[in-house]
Design an enzyme around this catalytic site. Structure first.
Site, short mmCIF file in Angstrom:
data_model
loop_
_atom_site.label_atom_id
_atom_site.label_comp_id
_atom_site.label_asym_id
_atom_site.label_seq_id
_atom_site.Cartn_x
_atom_site.Cartn_y
_atom_site.Cartn_z
N ARG A 90 0.87 -1.20 0.01
CA ARG A 90 -0.13 -0.08 -0.12
C ARG A 90 0.80 1.06 0.08
O ARG A 90 0.24 2.44 -0.53
CB ARG A 90 -0.67 0.05 1.20
CG ARG A 90 -2.13 -1.07 1.09
CD ARG A 90 -2.99 -1.12 2.56
NE ARG A 90 -3.14 0.13 3.14
CZ ARG A 90 -3.74 0.40 4.40
NH1 ARG A 90 -3.91 -0.99 5.10
NH2 ARG A 90 -3.91 1.22 4.69
N LYS A 108 2.04 -1.97 4.89
CA LYS A 108 1.62 -0.90 4.83
C LYS A 108 2.63 -0.07 6.14
O LYS A 108 2.67 -0.56 7.10
CB LYS A 108 0.12 -0.45 5.25
CG LYS A 108 -0.19 1.13 5.17
CD LYS A 108 -0.16 1.54 6.54
CE LYS A 108 -0.90 1.05 7.64
NZ LYS A 108 -0.98 2.10 8.75
N HIS A 120 3.05 -15.94 2.89
CA HIS A 120 1.60 -16.45 2.83
C HIS A 120 0.32 -15.93 3.52
O HIS A 120 0.46 -15.85 4.82
CB HIS A 120 1.39 -17.88 3.17
CG HIS A 120 2.31 -18.58 2.68
ND1 HIS A 120 2.52 -19.12 1.27
CD2 HIS A 120 3.64 -19.37 2.99
CE1 HIS A 120 3.71 -19.75 0.97
NE2 HIS A 120 4.37 -20.10 2.09
N TYR A 123 -0.54 -10.09 6.80
CA TYR A 123 -0.82 -8.31 7.14
C TYR A 123 0.48 -7.85 8.01
O TYR A 123 0.35 -8.36 9.05
CB TYR A 123 -2.28 -8.13 7.59
CG TYR A 123 -2.33 -6.52 7.90
CD1 TYR A 123 -2.15 -5.64 6.68
CD2 TYR A 123 -2.27 -6.01 9.09
CE1 TYR A 123 -2.35 -4.32 6.99
CE2 TYR A 123 -2.22 -4.69 9.12
CZ TYR A 123 -2.31 -3.84 8.16
OH TYR A 123 -2.10 -2.37 8.34
N ALA A 137 2.51 -18.91 7.67
CA ALA A 137 1.19 -18.59 6.98
C ALA A 137 0.16 -17.99 7.86
O ALA A 137 -0.39 -18.53 8.77
CB ALA A 137 0.83 -19.75 6.26
N ASN A 143 -2.45 -3.56 14.38
CA ASN A 143 -1.81 -2.41 14.49
C ASN A 143 -2.55 -1.18 15.16
O ASN A 143 -2.01 -0.08 15.42
CB ASN A 143 -0.95 -1.65 13.24
CG ASN A 143 -2.30 -1.49 12.25
OD1 ASN A 143 -3.09 -2.25 12.30
ND2 ASN A 143 -1.89 -0.60 11.30
#
Length: 221
Positions: A90, A108, A120, A123, A137, A143
């Site tokens: 992002r 991000k 895999h 985030y 994975a 966050n």
């Protein structure tokens, strides 16, 4: 909280972000500066070694970026890194050399040291992952706290107010995170530690330990 300091988590010879991190005592202090650091560093990269495929995006010519991956700037993708199909970068992402950013992985506002693997369905947001750190994975960084209050890092009987609403995880060099684990806001994992699969981690995990579950964190033998 000595364990949470940059000097005790990371070998700065394994990241292009060394000049940024060495200005700070704790790694989360650098999170608000990642984007500007990339914007300053990107134009200095050799055009013989890096392509500039989009505004504020620099990709090493030796990197492999699959056509369906999305790269939003500012971002730098280092040499010999693989960005697999469906990856979503992002922006504000400084990805080192020899990394793997996997299918459906989202990044991000992050620094990934060299040879980090998030291969895999991961985030990773507002986080810094040290040299050869690996997230299994489905493991993710959370966050933002559910009550939207500022993040506090806790460990060893201490508490540090970060002043940040968004902070994911600070993983030291050689950290292994098991599959489908959640690293809650303000998690710090010391060098060489392991997180069991399906864990929900909060606070400081000391270097050289195994996190089995809350209240059961044991030193490696």
């Amino acid at each position: 909280m000595e364990e949470a300091k940059i000097k005790n988590l990371y070998d700065l010879s394994h990241t292009m972000a060394a000049a940024l991190l060495e200005k700070h005592q704790y790694p989360w202090e650098a999170l608000g500066e990642i984007g500007d650091f990339i914007l300053a560093l990107g134009p200095t990269l050799s055009p013989e070694e890096y392509d500039h495929p989009a505004e504020d995006v620099w990709v090493a010519k030796s990197a492999k970026v699959y056509p369906t991956a999305y790269l939003g700037g500012p971002a730098i993708i280092g040499p010999n890194t693989e960005v697999r199909p469906g990856a979503f970068i992002r922006g504000k992402a400084l990805v080192g050399a020899g990394c793997v950013v996997g299918n459906s992985t989202e990044l991000k506002n992050v620094i990934l040291f060299d040879h980090v693997q998030v291969p895999h369905y991961n985030y990773v947001g507002d986080s810094i992952l040290g040299y050869k750190a690996h997230m299994g994975a489905g493991s993710i960084t959370s966050n933002v706290k559910s009550d939207k209050t500022l993040v506090v890092v806790r460990g060893g009987g201490e508490a540090i107010e970060t002043g940040l609403k968004k902070m994911g995880a600070m993983l030291g060099d050689h950290v292994e995170v098991g599959c489908n684990s959640v690293l809650n806001p303000g998690t710090v994992v010391g060098r060489g530690s392991n997180i069991y699969p399906l864990s929900m981690v909060r606070g400081l995990v000391p270097a050289g330990h195994i996190y089995k579950r809350a209240g059961e964190v044991v030193a490696k033998r």
